[in-house]
Design a protein around this motif. Structure first.
Motif, PDB file in Angstrom:
ATOM      1  N   LEU A  76       0.825  -1.206   0.000  1.00 41.63           N
ATOM      2  CA  LEU A  76       0.000   0.000   0.000  1.00 41.63           C
ATOM      3  C   LEU A  76       0.855   1.249   0.000  1.00 41.63           C
ATOM      4  O   LEU A  76       0.443   2.319  -0.471  1.00 41.63           O
ATOM      5  CB  LEU A  76      -0.917   0.002   1.240  1.00 41.63           C
ATOM      6  N   LEU A  77       2.063   1.106   0.554  1.00 34.89           N
ATOM      7  CA  LEU A  77       2.976   2.252   0.591  1.00 34.89           C
ATOM      8  C   LEU A  77       3.848   2.329  -0.654  1.00 34.89           C
ATOM      9  O   LEU A  77       4.681   3.214  -0.769  1.00 34.89           O
ATOM     10  CB  LEU A  77       3.855   2.171   1.846  1.00 34.89           C
ATOM     11  N   SER A  78       3.662   1.378  -1.580  1.00 34.66           N
ATOM     12  CA  SER A  78       4.421   1.362  -2.835  1.00 34.66           C
ATOM     13  C   SER A  78       3.413   1.296  -3.973  1.00 34.66           C
ATOM     14  O   SER A  78       2.992   0.199  -4.369  1.00 34.66           O
ATOM     15  CB  SER A  78       5.375   0.171  -2.885  1.00 34.66           C
ATOM     16  N   PRO A  79       2.943   2.401  -4.506  1.00 31.97           N
ATOM     17  CA  PRO A  79       1.899   2.403  -5.532  1.00 31.97           C
ATOM     18  C   PRO A  79       2.274   1.537  -6.739  1.00 31.97           C
ATOM     19  O   PRO A  79       3.398   1.578  -7.225  1.00 31.97           O
ATOM     20  CB  PRO A  79       1.796   3.882  -5.924  1.00 31.97           C
ATOM     21  N   GLY A  80       1.294   0.734  -7.200  1.00 35.03           N
ATOM     22  CA  GLY A  80       1.518  -0.107  -8.367  1.00 35.03           C
ATOM     23  C   GLY A  80       2.137  -1.449  -8.068  1.00 35.03           C
ATOM     24  O   GLY A  80       2.232  -2.304  -8.949  1.00 35.03           O
ATOM     25  N   ALA A  81       2.563  -1.698  -6.832  1.00 38.66           N
ATOM     26  CA  ALA A  81       3.186  -2.978  -6.489  1.00 38.66           C
ATOM     27  C   ALA A  81       2.113  -4.036  -6.270  1.00 38.66           C
ATOM     28  O   ALA A  81       1.049  -3.744  -5.713  1.00 38.66           O
ATOM     29  CB  ALA A  81       4.046  -2.835  -5.243  1.00 38.66           C
ATOM     30  N   PRO A  82       2.358  -5.314  -6.681  1.00 34.31           N
ATOM     31  CA  PRO A  82       1.372  -6.383  -6.458  1.00 34.31           C
ATOM     32  C   PRO A  82       1.333  -6.775  -4.990  1.00 34.31           C
ATOM     33  O   PRO A  82       2.267  -6.501  -4.234  1.00 34.31           O
ATOM     34  CB  PRO A  82       1.907  -7.537  -7.325  1.00 34.31           C
ATOM     35  N   PRO A  83       0.215  -7.410  -4.542  1.00 34.82           N
ATOM     36  CA  PRO A  83       0.152  -7.874  -3.150  1.00 34.82           C
ATOM     37  C   PRO A  83       1.298  -8.837  -2.839  1.00 34.82           C
ATOM     38  O   PRO A  83       1.703  -9.652  -3.673  1.00 34.82           O
ATOM     39  CB  PRO A  83      -1.200  -8.587  -3.077  1.00 34.82           C
ATOM     40  N   VAL A  84       1.802  -8.750  -1.609  1.00 33.37           N
ATOM     41  CA  VAL A  84       2.942  -9.567  -1.178  1.00 33.37           C
ATOM     42  C   VAL A  84       2.492 -10.510  -0.067  1.00 33.37           C
ATOM     43  O   VAL A  84       1.759 -10.104   0.838  1.00 33.37           O
ATOM     44  CB  VAL A  84       4.105  -8.683  -0.688  1.00 33.37           C
ATOM     45  N   THR A  85       2.938 -11.767  -0.154  1.00 31.02           N
ATOM     46  CA  THR A  85       2.667 -12.761   0.882  1.00 31.02           C
ATOM     47  C   THR A  85       3.986 -13.154   1.532  1.00 31.02           C
ATOM     48  O   THR A  85       4.996 -13.353   0.836  1.00 31.02           O
ATOM     49  CB  THR A  85       1.990 -14.005   0.292  1.00 31.02           C
ATOM     50  N   ALA A  86       3.991 -13.241   2.851  1.00 30.37           N
ATOM     51  CA  ALA A  86       5.185 -13.629   3.599  1.00 30.37           C
ATOM     52  C   ALA A  86       4.959 -14.972   4.261  1.00 30.37           C
ATOM     53  O   ALA A  86       3.880 -15.245   4.794  1.00 30.37           O
ATOM     54  CB  ALA A  86       5.524 -12.577   4.657  1.00 30.37           C
ATOM     55  N   ARG A  87       5.987 -15.820   4.214  1.00 34.19           N
ATOM     56  CA  ARG A  87       5.995 -17.088   4.945  1.00 34.19           C
ATOM     57  C   ARG A  87       7.269 -17.136   5.768  1.00 34.19           C
ATOM     58  O   ARG A  87       8.358 -16.948   5.235  1.00 34.19           O
ATOM     59  CB  ARG A  87       5.949 -18.286   3.991  1.00 34.19           C
ATOM     60  N   ALA A  88       7.136 -17.389   7.052  1.00 28.70           N
ATOM     61  CA  ALA A  88       8.312 -17.492   7.913  1.00 28.70           C
ATOM     62  C   ALA A  88       8.880 -18.900   7.810  1.00 28.70           C
ATOM     63  O   ALA A  88       8.166 -19.889   7.975  1.00 28.70           O
ATOM     64  CB  ALA A  88       7.944 -17.180   9.354  1.00 28.70           C
ATOM     65  N   VAL A  89      10.156 -18.992   7.519  1.00 32.44           N
ATOM     66  CA  VAL A  89      10.854 -20.280   7.429  1.00 32.44           C
ATOM     67  C   VAL A  89      11.809 -20.372   8.609  1.00 32.44           C
ATOM     68  O   VAL A  89      12.642 -19.476   8.822  1.00 32.44           O
ATOM     69  CB  VAL A  89      11.625 -20.411   6.102  1.00 32.44           C
ATOM     70  N   SER A  90      11.693 -21.441   9.381  1.00 32.40           N
ATOM     71  CA  SER A  90      12.496 -21.569  10.597  1.00 32.40           C
ATOM     72  C   SER A  90      13.963 -21.793  10.260  1.00 32.40           C
ATOM     73  O   SER A  90      14.307 -22.626   9.419  1.00 32.40           O
ATOM     74  CB  SER A  90      11.974 -22.736  11.441  1.00 32.40           C
ATOM     75  N   THR A  91      14.830 -21.050  10.927  1.00 31.61           N
ATOM     76  CA  THR A  91      16.270 -21.293  10.816  1.00 31.61           C
ATOM     77  C   THR A  91      16.802 -22.025  12.041  1.00 31.61           C
ATOM     78  O   THR A  91      17.995 -22.307  12.122  1.00 31.61           O
ATOM     79  CB  THR A  91      17.026 -19.963  10.642  1.00 31.61           C
ATOM     80  N   ALA A  92      15.922 -22.312  13.011  1.00 29.78           N
ATOM     81  CA  ALA A  92      16.309 -23.100  14.178  1.00 29.78           C
ATOM     82  C   ALA A  92      16.237 -24.587  13.831  1.00 29.78           C
ATOM     83  O   ALA A  92      15.649 -24.988  12.819  1.00 29.78           O
ATOM     84  CB  ALA A  92      15.394 -22.782  15.354  1.00 29.78           C
ATOM     85  N   ALA A  93      16.828 -25.419  14.681  1.00 30.97           N
ATOM     86  CA  ALA A  93      16.769 -26.866  14.464  1.00 30.97           C
ATOM     87  C   ALA A  93      15.346 -27.365  14.701  1.00 30.97           C
ATOM     88  O   ALA A  93      14.672 -26.926  15.637  1.00 30.97           O
ATOM     89  CB  ALA A  93      17.747 -27.576  15.391  1.00 30.97           C
ATOM     90  N   VAL A  94      14.892 -28.273  13.852  1.00 33.70           N
ATOM     91  CA  VAL A  94      13.534 -28.813  13.918  1.00 33.70           C
ATOM     92  C   VAL A  94      13.622 -30.337  13.962  1.00 33.70           C
ATOM     93  O   VAL A  94      14.347 -30.955  13.186  1.00 33.70           O
ATOM     94  CB  VAL A  94      12.702 -28.367  12.695  1.00 33.70           C
ATOM     95  N   ASP A  95      12.876 -30.942  14.893  1.00 31.96           N
ATOM     96  CA  ASP A  95      12.829 -32.399  15.032  1.00 31.96           C
ATOM     97  C   ASP A  95      11.718 -32.970  14.161  1.00 31.96           C
ATOM     98  O   ASP A  95      10.585 -32.481  14.198  1.00 31.96           O
ATOM     99  CB  ASP A  95      12.559 -32.795  16.483  1.00 31.96           C
ATOM    100  N   LEU A  96      12.036 -34.023  13.410  1.00 34.57           N
ATOM    101  CA  LEU A  96      11.058 -34.723  12.591  1.00 34.57           C
ATOM    102  C   LEU A  96      11.083 -36.205  12.935  1.00 34.57           C
ATOM    103  O   LEU A  96      12.141 -36.765  13.235  1.00 34.57           O
ATOM    104  CB  LEU A  96      11.371 -34.562  11.096  1.00 34.57           C
ATOM    105  N   ASP A  97       9.931 -36.849  12.894  1.00 38.24           N
ATOM    106  CA  ASP A  97       9.830 -38.305  12.997  1.00 38.24           C
ATOM    107  C   ASP A  97       9.481 -38.846  11.616  1.00 38.24           C
ATOM    108  O   ASP A  97       8.470 -38.436  11.031  1.00 38.24           O
ATOM    109  CB  ASP A  97       8.762 -38.721  14.009  1.00 38.24           C
ATOM    110  N   VAL A  98      10.304 -39.744  11.102  1.00 38.59           N
ATOM    111  CA  VAL A  98      10.133 -40.266   9.745  1.00 38.59           C
ATOM    112  C   VAL A  98       9.904 -41.772   9.816  1.00 38.59           C
ATOM    113  O   VAL A  98      10.718 -42.502  10.390  1.00 38.59           O
ATOM    114  CB  VAL A  98      11.375 -39.961   8.875  1.00 38.59           C
TER     115      VAL A  98
END
Length: 242
Positions: A76-98
């Motif tokens: 909205l503060l940049s006229p003519g710019a398309p809508p922007v979507t943000a996704r936070a990607v974790s840079t911390a260690a993540v535990d997964l069970d596989v």
């Protein structure tokens, strides 16, 4: 709506509960530890949180990343710019069970399944170049794509290790020791994740039954009350008699 493919991925690769999903601003997702947070429209000023990078996508532009502490400005503060979507990607260690299924040993024994606990962390080489390349084609399903890649890569490793060893050797040496020898990849998720630690949590060997929950036997029926006894003439002693 969750697709059948996403349901399959989440059944085989699960995140450990306990840590909120990454978010760009203060809003958090209670679904547990995640690699990628829910998409958030950049409709107000946002600050990228610690232990995350913000993946920004907009129609007609390449994905971009922002560092922790960076300010995200709404279009909205940049006229003519398309809508922007943000996704936070974790840079911390993540535990997964596989969970890896359908294993076959060198001498022809079927091993039903093995469950691995994997600690992964986003690889920051070249300012997350692999992540940006992957996000260009999979921004909308980035986490499901990463989890499916982790499952595919570990399935290949575990099946290869089991296929090259006899059942007796696997049980004597343990599957964990065999995997650590040379089978486990140093990077997972199509090269975007560093594998910090892998441990075998459980293996269902041939002949082992699925664990069951003990069932408490039903309580014994209560003994029937004795039938009432017939009563005769009143034989009570009048007060004061001897």
């Amino acid at each position: 709506m969750v697709s059948a493919w996403e349901t399959w991925v989440r059944r085989l690769v699960t995140r450990r509960p306990g840590v909120p999903a990454p978010a760009v601003a203060e809003a958090t997702d209670p679904a547990g530890t995640r690699l990628v947070g829910a998409p958030e429209p950049v409709s107000r000023l946002l600050v990228v949180r610690p232990d995350t990078v913000a993946l920004l996508t907009a129609a007609g532009t390449d994905p971009q990343l922002r560092r922790p502490g960076d300010l995200l400005v709404p279009p909205l503060l940049s006229p003519g710019a398309p809508p922007v979507t943000a996704r936070a990607v974790s840079t911390a260690a993540v535990d997964l069970d596989v969970t890896v299924t359908d294993l076959l040993t060198f001498d022809g024994h079927a091993v039903d399944r093995a469950v691995l606990g994997v600690l992964v962390q986003l690889d920051d080489r070249d300012w997350y170049a692999e992540l940006l390349e992957l996000a260009a084609g999979h921004a909308d399903d980035l986490e499901e794509y990463l989890l499916a890649a982790v499952h595919r890569e570990l399935t290949t490793a575990v099946r290869g290790a089991v296929r090259m060893n006899r059942l007796a050797d696997l049980q004597r040496l343990t599957l964990a020791a065999v995997l650590q020898d040379r089978w486990l990849p140093a990077r997972l998720g199509a090269g975007t994740l560093r594998c910090l630690r892998t441990r075998v949590q459980r293996v269902r060997w041939p002949g082992e039954d699925e664990p069951t929950v003990p069932v408490r036997p039903p309580p014994a029926p209560a003994a029937p009350e004795p039938p009432p006894q017939p009563t005769g003439p009143d034989q009570s002693v009048p007060a004061g008699s001897t």
